[in-house]
Design an enzyme around this catalytic site. Structure first.
Site, mmCIF file in Angstrom:
data_model
loop_
_atom_site.group_PDB
_atom_site.id
_atom_site.type_symbol
_atom_site.label_atom_id
_atom_site.label_comp_id
_atom_site.label_asym_id
_atom_site.label_seq_id
_atom_site.Cartn_x
_atom_site.Cartn_y
_atom_site.Cartn_z
ATOM 1 N N TYR A 160 0.861 -1.187 0.000
ATOM 2 C CA TYR A 160 0.000 0.000 0.000
ATOM 3 C C TYR A 160 0.892 1.229 0.000
ATOM 4 O O TYR A 160 1.851 1.312 0.771
ATOM 5 C CB TYR A 160 -0.891 -0.009 1.250
ATOM 6 C CG TYR A 160 -1.796 1.201 1.344
ATOM 7 C CD1 TYR A 160 -3.070 1.171 0.796
ATOM 8 C CD2 TYR A 160 -1.365 2.375 1.962
ATOM 9 C CE1 TYR A 160 -3.903 2.274 0.862
ATOM 10 C CE2 TYR A 160 -2.185 3.493 2.026
ATOM 11 C CZ TYR A 160 -3.457 3.425 1.482
ATOM 12 O OH TYR A 160 -4.272 4.525 1.530
ATOM 13 N N GLU A 180 -3.545 7.565 -3.991
ATOM 14 C CA GLU A 180 -3.539 6.284 -3.283
ATOM 15 C C GLU A 180 -3.312 5.141 -4.275
ATOM 16 O O GLU A 180 -4.033 5.032 -5.268
ATOM 17 C CB GLU A 180 -4.862 6.067 -2.558
ATOM 18 C CG GLU A 180 -4.864 4.793 -1.719
ATOM 19 C CD GLU A 180 -6.243 4.448 -1.170
ATOM 20 O OE1 GLU A 180 -7.208 4.376 -1.952
ATOM 21 O OE2 GLU A 180 -6.351 4.249 0.044
#
Ligand code: ADP
Ligand code: MG
Length: 421
Positions: A145, A233
């Site tokens: 991530y 993101e």
């Protein structure tokens, strides 16, 4: 609110007596589709797989023929969590699917297009899928991530990263907060080599992959800064079995205040997933948030608007919206604001609460009269005016011949608005 649900999730804010529960997305941070975000990533040297976007399933074989290897078919909606989503009409599971052939891609696209996908981040009724991405698949060895967010707490950008990427970062943040790395970036200095090196190592890259990962991070940071993003993101940020690094998913939001210098980015705005009332309001520079109640509010000043909504609630009503017409409003904007309120089938009565300062009461009154005449007002209208040119404003309303309930103060106005229902 955590980092991870700050912008992507539907709005749930509590302010005093009132709970906002708009199911649609707020427009203050422009939201792009994955394929649009990936166009920008390409430009900044962030590795993405080759892809095509289609809006008809029958276009899938052609799109697939332009790609090599195995494929991934992905529903394009503004919400995340697509992989674990479900299509309402058919119960079909998953807005992200792997397949091998154009024919399979066509079948999968057919399952997705023109159906509503429900994910953890959509409203219960889901979001209509109008586009599907077909991309070259990759084989991730590790799904990480990586995100860059503009964060109030840090007073600038902060990098949030984790080895536990993939689908559910919100869950990781809750169950294993130690697995989340946070690295604030000095906005003046920008991201340093030492920082990207540390992050690459913390993310488990080794050998020559460290430099590759650093490079990707630097490019993502450039994208973040140069496009006035509020959030970039990448989940998953993947290391593949053949040693490459890819942004497999992309979610970027942008600061709406930067729209004047990010024309190209803002032209990509897809309003199909936004509340149509809010889309209309932004055209006229109105600060408007649609809500579920039935008393339409037109107020000047955000504070007064909040107070008006609270007081409506106190007297047993529910506001249909937040609307601050602002100090610079003209008769035209007031007219447009009024039209948005009266067009809303939820609105059963309207409460105007204006404290005339910069915005004068007579201008508001003229706007109300013009709008009522244009739309042919059929629902009760309660007006409370105070401040600059109040007498003139009242006179305009009285002489208009319109059926207006005059109120003396805020309490009186809220009571009267609730009583009309
Ligand atoms: P969302 O975050 O909306 O669920 P993602 O794009 O992250 O959508 O996809 C969900 C999951 O699907 C990923 O975590 C990954 O495991 C898998 N996936 C996505 N894209 C690819 C791809 N190109 N090749 C292989 N697997 C993929
Ligand atoms: Mg994802």
């Amino acid at each position: 609110m955590s980092f991870f649900n700050s912008i992507r999730t539907p709005l749930h804010k509590t302010t005093g007596l009132l709970t906002f529960s708009s199911t649609k997305y707020q427009v203050r941070h422009l939201n792009l589709h994955e394929y649009q975000s990936k166009l920008l990533m390409d430009r900044f040297g962030v590795n993405t797989q080759k892809w095509r976007v289609i809006n008809k399933a029958s276009d899938a074989p052609k799109a697939a023929s332009e790609l090599t290897g195995e494929l991934v078919v992905k529903a394009q909606v503004h919400a995340g969590g697509r992989g674990k989503g479900t299509f309402i009409e058919t119960g079909f599971k998953g807005g992200v699917h792997l397949c091998k052939t154009g024919a399979e891609a066509q079948r999968l696209a057919g399952e997705m297009l023109n159906k509503h996908l429900v994910t953890k981040q959509t409203a219960a009724e889901g979001t209509l899928v109008q586009n599907v991405m077909i991309a070259e698949s990759v084989d991730p060895k590790r799904e990480l991530y990586f995100a860059i967010l503009m964060d109030r707490k840090y007073g600038g950008p902060v990098i949030v990263a984790s080895q536990k990427g993939g689908v559910d970062i919100e869950q990781v943040a809750e169950e294993d907060p130690a697995a989340i790395i946070k690295e604030p970036v000095d906005i003046v200095k920008g991201i340093t080599d030492a920082q990207t090196k540390k992050l690459a190592e913390q993310l488990g890259f080794t050998g020559s992959k460290i430099a590759d990962a650093q490079n990707q991070m630097k490019n993502l940071y450039q994208l973040f800064i140069k496009t006035d993003a509020t959030q970039v993101e990448v989940n998953p940020f993947a290391e593949t079995t053949d040693g490459k690094i890819y942004a497999m998913d992309a979610k970027i939001n942008f600061d709406d205040n930067a729209s004047f210098r990010q024309k190209e980015v803002f032209e990509m705005r897809d309003t199909a997933e936004e509340d149509p009332r809010e889309v209309e309001a932004t055209k006229y520079g109105l600060n408007y948030i649609g809500l579920d109640g039935n008393i339409g509010c037109m107020v000047n000043g955000a504070g007064l608007a909040m107070a008006t909504m609270d007081i409506i609630k106190l007297y047993g009503g529910t506001p249909a919206n937040f609307l601050d017409v602002g100090g610079g409003a003209t008769e035209k904007t007031v007219t447009e604001a009024f039209k948005i309120l009266t067009k809303d089938p939820r609105v059963k009565s309207i409460l105007v609460n204006i404290f005339g300062g910069i915005m004068k009461c007579d201008v508001i009154a003229a706007g109300i009269v013009a709008a009522c005449k244009q739309v042919g007002l059929k629902i009760p209208l309660v007006v409370r005016l105070e401040g600059t040119n109040v007498e003139l404003g009242k006179k305009i309303l009285q002489e208009s011949g319109l059926n207006i309930v005059a109120a003396n103060d805020l309490d009186d106005a809220a009571k009267k608005a609730v009583a009309t229902l």
